[in-house]
Motif scaffolding. Structure first.
Motif, PDB file in Angstrom:
ATOM      1  N   ASN A   1       0.856  -1.217   0.003  1.00  0.00           N
ATOM      2  CA  ASN A   1       0.100   0.014   0.131  1.00  0.00           C
ATOM      3  C   ASN A   1       0.952   1.151   0.196  1.00  0.00           C
ATOM      4  O   ASN A   1       0.674   2.513  -0.644  1.00  0.00           O
ATOM      5  CB  ASN A   1      -1.033  -0.004   1.274  1.00  0.00           C
ATOM      6  N   VAL A   2       2.001   1.199   0.737  1.00  0.00           N
ATOM      7  CA  VAL A   2       2.810   2.312   0.887  1.00  0.00           C
ATOM      8  C   VAL A   2       3.479   2.442  -0.284  1.00  0.00           C
ATOM      9  O   VAL A   2       3.525   3.802  -0.790  1.00  0.00           O
ATOM     10  CB  VAL A   2       3.586   2.255   2.174  1.00  0.00           C
ATOM     11  N   GLY A   3       4.088   1.496  -0.981  1.00  0.00           N
ATOM     12  CA  GLY A   3       4.637   1.832  -2.274  1.00  0.00           C
ATOM     13  C   GLY A   3       3.782   2.274  -3.285  1.00  0.00           C
ATOM     14  O   GLY A   3       4.037   3.033  -4.260  1.00  0.00           O
ATOM     15  N   ILE A   4       2.396   1.772  -3.370  1.00  0.00           N
ATOM     16  CA  ILE A   4       1.479   2.252  -4.467  1.00  0.00           C
ATOM     17  C   ILE A   4       0.969   3.567  -4.338  1.00  0.00           C
ATOM     18  O   ILE A   4       1.024   4.295  -5.286  1.00  0.00           O
ATOM     19  CB  ILE A   4       0.042   1.379  -4.240  1.00  0.00           C
ATOM     20  N   GLU A   5       1.020   4.033  -2.904  1.00  0.00           N
ATOM     21  CA  GLU A   5       0.713   5.524  -2.439  1.00  0.00           C
ATOM     22  C   GLU A   5       1.981   6.359  -2.998  1.00  0.00           C
ATOM     23  O   GLU A   5       1.482   7.270  -3.858  1.00  0.00           O
ATOM     24  CB  GLU A   5       0.692   5.566  -0.978  1.00  0.00           C
ATOM     25  N   SER A   6       3.192   5.872  -3.095  1.00  0.00           N
ATOM     26  CA  SER A   6       4.168   6.724  -3.406  1.00  0.00           C
ATOM     27  C   SER A   6       4.260   6.610  -5.041  1.00  0.00           C
ATOM     28  O   SER A   6       4.386   7.955  -5.484  1.00  0.00           O
ATOM     29  CB  SER A   6       5.422   5.932  -2.903  1.00  0.00           C
ATOM     30  N   PHE A   7       3.737   5.394  -5.366  1.00  0.00           N
ATOM     31  CA  PHE A   7       3.892   5.506  -6.980  1.00  0.00           C
ATOM     32  C   PHE A   7       2.869   6.397  -7.342  1.00  0.00           C
ATOM     33  O   PHE A   7       2.814   7.235  -8.435  1.00  0.00           O
ATOM     34  CB  PHE A   7       3.460   3.949  -7.369  1.00  0.00           C
ATOM     35  N   ALA A   8       1.485   6.600  -6.913  1.00  0.00           N
ATOM     36  CA  ALA A   8       0.596   7.318  -7.218  1.00  0.00           C
ATOM     37  C   ALA A   8       0.788   9.038  -7.076  1.00  0.00           C
ATOM     38  O   ALA A   8       0.708   9.553  -8.280  1.00  0.00           O
ATOM     39  CB  ALA A   8      -0.507   7.144  -6.507  1.00  0.00           C
TER      40      ALA A   8
ATOM     41  N   ARG B   1      13.102  10.928 -17.636  1.00  0.00           N
ATOM     42  CA  ARG B   1      13.888   9.548 -17.450  1.00  0.00           C
ATOM     43  C   ARG B   1      13.930   9.197 -16.114  1.00  0.00           C
ATOM     44  O   ARG B   1      14.086   8.067 -15.721  1.00  0.00           O
ATOM     45  CB  ARG B   1      15.137   9.961 -18.155  1.00  0.00           C
ATOM     46  N   SER B   2      14.486  10.157 -15.141  1.00  0.00           N
ATOM     47  CA  SER B   2      14.883   9.830 -13.995  1.00  0.00           C
ATOM     48  C   SER B   2      13.458   9.233 -13.240  1.00  0.00           C
ATOM     49  O   SER B   2      13.798   8.348 -12.497  1.00  0.00           O
ATOM     50  CB  SER B   2      15.240  10.985 -13.070  1.00  0.00           C
ATOM     51  N   GLU B   3      12.486  10.052 -13.336  1.00  0.00           N
ATOM     52  CA  GLU B   3      11.129   9.343 -12.645  1.00  0.00           C
ATOM     53  C   GLU B   3      10.738   8.144 -13.486  1.00  0.00           C
ATOM     54  O   GLU B   3      10.405   7.415 -12.782  1.00  0.00           O
ATOM     55  CB  GLU B   3      10.176  10.342 -13.143  1.00  0.00           C
ATOM     56  N   ARG B   4      11.171   7.695 -14.528  1.00  0.00           N
ATOM     57  CA  ARG B   4      10.741   6.437 -15.337  1.00  0.00           C
ATOM     58  C   ARG B   4      11.645   5.512 -14.518  1.00  0.00           C
ATOM     59  O   ARG B   4      11.280   4.520 -14.071  1.00  0.00           O
ATOM     60  CB  ARG B   4      11.152   6.648 -16.709  1.00  0.00           C
ATOM     61  N   MET B   5      12.959   5.809 -14.388  1.00  0.00           N
ATOM     62  CA  MET B   5      13.857   4.733 -13.748  1.00  0.00           C
ATOM     63  C   MET B   5      13.398   4.305 -12.301  1.00  0.00           C
ATOM     64  O   MET B   5      13.424   3.270 -11.916  1.00  0.00           O
ATOM     65  CB  MET B   5      15.222   5.065 -13.663  1.00  0.00           C
ATOM     66  N   SER B   6      13.092   5.571 -11.518  1.00  0.00           N
ATOM     67  CA  SER B   6      12.645   5.360 -10.282  1.00  0.00           C
ATOM     68  C   SER B   6      11.170   4.625 -10.104  1.00  0.00           C
ATOM     69  O   SER B   6      11.121   3.533  -9.407  1.00  0.00           O
ATOM     70  CB  SER B   6      12.352   6.833  -9.448  1.00  0.00           C
ATOM     71  N   LEU B   7      10.444   4.741 -10.917  1.00  0.00           N
ATOM     72  CA  LEU B   7       8.947   4.252 -11.029  1.00  0.00           C
ATOM     73  C   LEU B   7       9.221   2.848 -11.470  1.00  0.00           C
ATOM     74  O   LEU B   7       8.536   1.867 -10.789  1.00  0.00           O
ATOM     75  CB  LEU B   7       8.165   4.788 -12.113  1.00  0.00           C
ATOM     76  N   LEU B   8      10.196   2.567 -12.276  1.00  0.00           N
ATOM     77  CA  LEU B   8      10.277   1.147 -12.698  1.00  0.00           C
ATOM     78  C   LEU B   8      10.799   0.249 -11.298  1.00  0.00           C
ATOM     79  O   LEU B   8      10.828  -0.827 -11.346  1.00  0.00           O
ATOM     80  CB  LEU B   8      11.477   1.022 -13.959  1.00  0.00           C
ATOM     81  N   ALA B   9      11.938   1.090 -10.861  1.00  0.00           N
ATOM     82  CA  ALA B   9      12.265   0.586  -9.541  1.00  0.00           C
ATOM     83  C   ALA B   9      11.252  -0.001  -8.505  1.00  0.00           C
ATOM     84  O   ALA B   9      11.278  -0.972  -7.863  1.00  0.00           O
ATOM     85  CB  ALA B   9      13.452   1.240  -8.779  1.00  0.00           C
ATOM     86  N   ASP B  10      10.534   0.982  -8.452  1.00  0.00           N
ATOM     87  CA  ASP B  10       9.246   0.817  -7.382  1.00  0.00           C
ATOM     88  C   ASP B  10       8.238  -0.217  -7.824  1.00  0.00           C
ATOM     89  O   ASP B  10       7.936  -1.201  -7.023  1.00  0.00           O
ATOM     90  CB  ASP B  10       8.438   2.080  -7.210  1.00  0.00           C
ATOM     91  N   LEU B  11       8.370  -0.147  -9.230  1.00  0.00           N
ATOM     92  CA  LEU B  11       7.479  -1.556  -9.578  1.00  0.00           C
ATOM     93  C   LEU B  11       7.935  -2.820  -9.559  1.00  0.00           C
ATOM     94  O   LEU B  11       7.247  -3.959  -9.134  1.00  0.00           O
ATOM     95  CB  LEU B  11       7.102  -1.251 -11.242  1.00  0.00           C
TER      96      LEU B  11
ATOM     97  N   LEU C   1       7.479  -3.574  -6.056  1.00  0.00           N
ATOM     98  CA  LEU C   1       6.026  -3.975  -5.898  1.00  0.00           C
ATOM     99  C   LEU C   1       5.855  -5.467  -6.368  1.00  0.00           C
ATOM    100  O   LEU C   1       5.223  -6.242  -5.679  1.00  0.00           O
ATOM    101  CB  LEU C   1       5.045  -3.094  -6.674  1.00  0.00           C
ATOM    102  N   ARG C   2       6.640  -5.722  -7.347  1.00  0.00           N
ATOM    103  CA  ARG C   2       6.557  -6.858  -7.927  1.00  0.00           C
ATOM    104  C   ARG C   2       7.041  -7.955  -6.948  1.00  0.00           C
ATOM    105  O   ARG C   2       6.537  -9.125  -6.865  1.00  0.00           O
ATOM    106  CB  ARG C   2       7.119  -7.169  -9.492  1.00  0.00           C
ATOM    107  N   GLY C   3       7.956  -7.586  -6.295  1.00  0.00           N
ATOM    108  CA  GLY C   3       8.705  -8.792  -5.342  1.00  0.00           C
ATOM    109  C   GLY C   3       7.531  -8.788  -4.354  1.00  0.00           C
ATOM    110  O   GLY C   3       7.638  -9.896  -3.723  1.00  0.00           O
ATOM    111  N   HIS C   4       7.188  -7.778  -3.934  1.00  0.00           N
ATOM    112  CA  HIS C   4       6.154  -7.871  -2.656  1.00  0.00           C
ATOM    113  C   HIS C   4       4.903  -8.852  -3.269  1.00  0.00           C
ATOM    114  O   HIS C   4       4.631  -9.698  -2.427  1.00  0.00           O
ATOM    115  CB  HIS C   4       5.506  -6.847  -2.323  1.00  0.00           C
TER     116      HIS C   4
END
Lengths: 507, 180
Positions: free
Chosen positions: A264-271, A318-328, A331-334
């Motif tokens: 949930n926290v990750g999704i919130e940050s992603f949003a 680009r930076s945001e894309r990399m960060s979002l990919l890392a968050d994803l 999340l995938r790991g979770h």
């Protein structure tokens, strides 16, 4: 050295009953042998004595006048009546001065006559009675009687009783065995059935036995008990299945719940970050360019500024894309962990579980990320000390599950404490992974420490009481241990997980 | 009261002692004795008059004297000697004395017949005791006679009963009945 208790020899029921009845029969036979002959002999003696005394009394009365009138002939005639008494041996009348007055069979009269009224002299019974005349004349009558017939009768009676007793004994013993067998047989049948039930072998339908109302009732009751037992067993199996399913569901809920918090926290940050995308600025920049080109050739300075601005936006994107990919990825790991947890609970992975090579530091970081994704928001100090460059071959998901539970509990404990500090130490010593999670939280009362790992036990108001239970179970499944220590309430708690490592640690 | 009637020569010897003793014992076997007498057992010895009677009286006094310490049925023995004068006098004596027995002395039967004598004894319920069997045959109740080897008791059952005497069966077993 302690001495063991001797084993009591167990005697079968049939033997015991046979012994009991046999003892009774033997007792009766012995009583007959010991009592009746003696009693009969006593009765015979008393009867003989009484008869002899009576005869003596009668004759003494009859000879009174003869003695009084000195009529010895008449006295002898009266004494001669004893001819009709087969056991009479002699009779003599002695005057008061000691002289013999009259006698019958004088040759058998002993030299000394006894003074007692009744005397047993060997096999002769001598009875005496006073002879008193109406006019005062006095003397004494003695009659001797043989006891040979009485003795012979006594011996015959004794033999008869002995023979009868032996017959009774033999018949009685035989009857004892027959009766014991007959009585015990239905119980033996029931015992066999009970043993089959105890072994788990389904016994055949119990057939009613015609051995009396009590046995019949017992048989019927046993049959009813068997039916009820089968029904209860099936209910128990069903209840166990439901309980197991409930436990699985609880485990899934608890473990997945922990993970979903961080998801949930990750999704919130992603949003939030998606929401902060600079798409509006790109749109305005394109409007400015369009506006600049609309009225002739654009101002190069403005175009240059717009290009620089777009380049900056591109870099940010680009930076945001990399960060979002890392968050994803995180999340995938979770989600993968959630899937793994569900898979583990569904298959009751006791001895199963996938072992893989895991870097210890990453494992700890993942656990901290899952359990405490935003420690700064709660002002929690997280300190971790991990053996560097340590790669383990271990069931990652199960260990992760345990660490996440411990860290989540520690976080809940320090939130209400004045000092909010959680420390995690992970080391490998003697092929054993040792992870210590210590907090400065509210602590655990001593009486709760012994129950802390029991299913359903919780000190949290909204707790399920499953987290530590499942963690302890998981540690056990890994072949390790999970221990807890708390000095006192308000002084924090420390949990130590120890898991043996199967292969050599690579570092 | 024993009436001593002297009917023959008088002589006191051991035979008389025995006879006297037997006579007293015979009285002891009378079941009706207590009803017939008072507090004493009176034996009347009736002897004939004259010298003969005196000797008889003396004879029986000596004989009964040796048995005087005896008691019959707990009662002391009292000897009453009487010289026969007349039947009336004798009858009155018997009635007055409440005698238990009357002894017929030798020679008395010459003065009064036995039947006449026993009429008196029967009237007063006195046991008549003779010394000869013939006297019992003639009507006396009992006689003590000397047999060949021993003394013998003979009795007349009817006379015994007429004189109000009932002898014990034990005595009757020893005695010999005559005069039936």
């Amino acid at each position: 050295m302690t001495r063991g208790r001797p084993t009591r020899r167990r005697i079968p029921l049939r033997t015991r009953m046979s012994l009991l009845f046999g003892t009774l029969v033997c007792g009766v036979a012995l009583f007959m042998i010991g009592f009746f002959p003696q009693r009969m002999a006593e009765q015979a003696r008393i009867s003989t004595e009484l008869r002899a005394k009576t005869v003596t009394q009668v004759i003494s009365t009859a000879v009174g006048p003869a003695l009084e009138f000195d009529d010895a002939d008449n006295a002898k005639r009266i004494l001669g009546w004893l001819e009709k008494t087969p056991d009479a041996q002699f009779a003599v009348i002695v005057k008061s001065d000691g002289t013999q007055f009259a006698a019958w069979r004088p040759q058998h009269v002993p030299a000394r006559l006894p003074s007692a009224p009744t005397t047993l002299d060997g096999s002769t019974l001598i009875t005496s009675a006073p002879v008193i005349g109406r006019a005062g004349g006095a003397g004494r009558l003695y009659i001797g009687q043989s006891l040979a017939r009485m003795i012979a009768d006594r011996e015959a009676a004794r033999r008869t009783v002995l023979t009868a007793s032996l017959v009774v004994l033999l018949i009685g013993l035989a009857a004892c065995i027959v009766i014991a067998t007959k009585l015990v047989r239905p119980f033996e049948k029931l015992t066999r059935i009970a043993n089959e039930i105890a072994r788990g072998t389904k016994p055949p339908k119990i057939v009613a036995v015609d051995e009396g109302p009590e046995v019949e009732q017992m048989t019927t009751a046993l049959g009813t008990m068997l039916d009820r037992l089968a029904h209860a067993n099936s209910q128990l199996v069903e209840a166990s299945r439901h309980a197991g399913m409930a436990e699985v569901a609880t485990g899934v809920l608890h473990n997945v719940g922990n993970i979903l918090t961080s998801v949930n926290v990750g999704i919130e940050s992603f949003a939030e970050r998606v929401d902060a995308m600079p798409d509006e600025r790109v749109r305005r920049t394109s409007e400015l360019l369009a506006d600049a080109c609309a009225h002739g050739p654009p101002d190069p300075a403005k175009v240059t500024a717009a290009v620089k601005y777009l380049a900056a936006i591109a870099a940010h994107l680009r930076s945001e894309r990399m960060s979002l990919l890392a968050d994803l990825t995180l999340l995938r790991g979770h989600v993968d962990h959630v899937k793994r947890v569900i898979s583990m609970q569904n298959t009751y992975a006791r001895t199963g579980g996938v072992t893989e090579q895991v870097e210890l530091q990453k494992l700890v970081d993942d656990a901290l990320a899952l359990a405490c994704p935003d420690p700064k928001r709660h002002e929690i100090e997280l300190v971790s000390r991990v053996t560097p460059d340590c790669i383990l071959t271990i069931d990652r998901h199960r260990v992760l599950q345990i660490l996440v539970n411990l860290l989540a509990n520690a976080k809940d404990a320090v939130v209400a404490a004045p000092t909010r500090r959680i420390s995690l130490d992970a080391t490998v010593e003697d092929h054993t992974l040792a992870v210590t999670v210590a907090d400065t939280g509210v602590g655990i009362p001593q009486d709760s420490l012994v129950r802390i790992f029991q299913a359903g036990f919780t000190t949290k108001r909204k707790g399920h009481g499953y987290g530590l239970h499942s963690s302890a179970t998981a540690a056990e499944q890994l072949g390790g241990t999970l221990r807890c220590h708390s000095p006192a309430p308000g002084q924090g708690a420390t949990f130590v997980l120890r898991v043996p490592l199967d292969r050599k640690v690579e570092s | 009261m024993l009436v001593l009637l002297l009917a023959g020569p008088a002589a006191a010897d051991t035979r008389d002692d025995r006879h006297a003793l037997v006579m007293l014992r015979v009285l002891a076997y009378d079941k009706q004795l207590a009803k017939r007498i008072g507090k004493e057992v009176r034996v009347v010895v009736v002897s004939p008059p004259g010298e003969e009677g005196r000797l008889e009286e003396q004879r029986w006094r000596e004989a009964f004297g040796k048995a005087s310490k005896l008691k019959v049925d707990g009662r002391p023995i009292v000897l009453v000697a009487h010289r026969f004068q007349s039947a009336a006098a004798l009858g009155k004596l018997l009635a007055d004395q409440h005698a238990a027995a009357l002894v017929i002395c030798d020679g008395l039967t010459r003065k009064i017949s036995v039947p006449a004598l026993v009429r008196l004894t029967r009237a007063s319920k006195v046991l008549s005791i003779g010394t000869r069997e013939s006297e019992v045959v003639d009507g006396a109740a009992v006689a003590i006679v000397s047999g060949e080897s021993r003394d013998e008791i003979v009795f007349n059952a009817g006379a015994v009963e007429a004189e109000g005497v009932k002898f014990d069966a034990g005595l009757l077993q020893l005695a010999r009945e005559v005069g039936r």
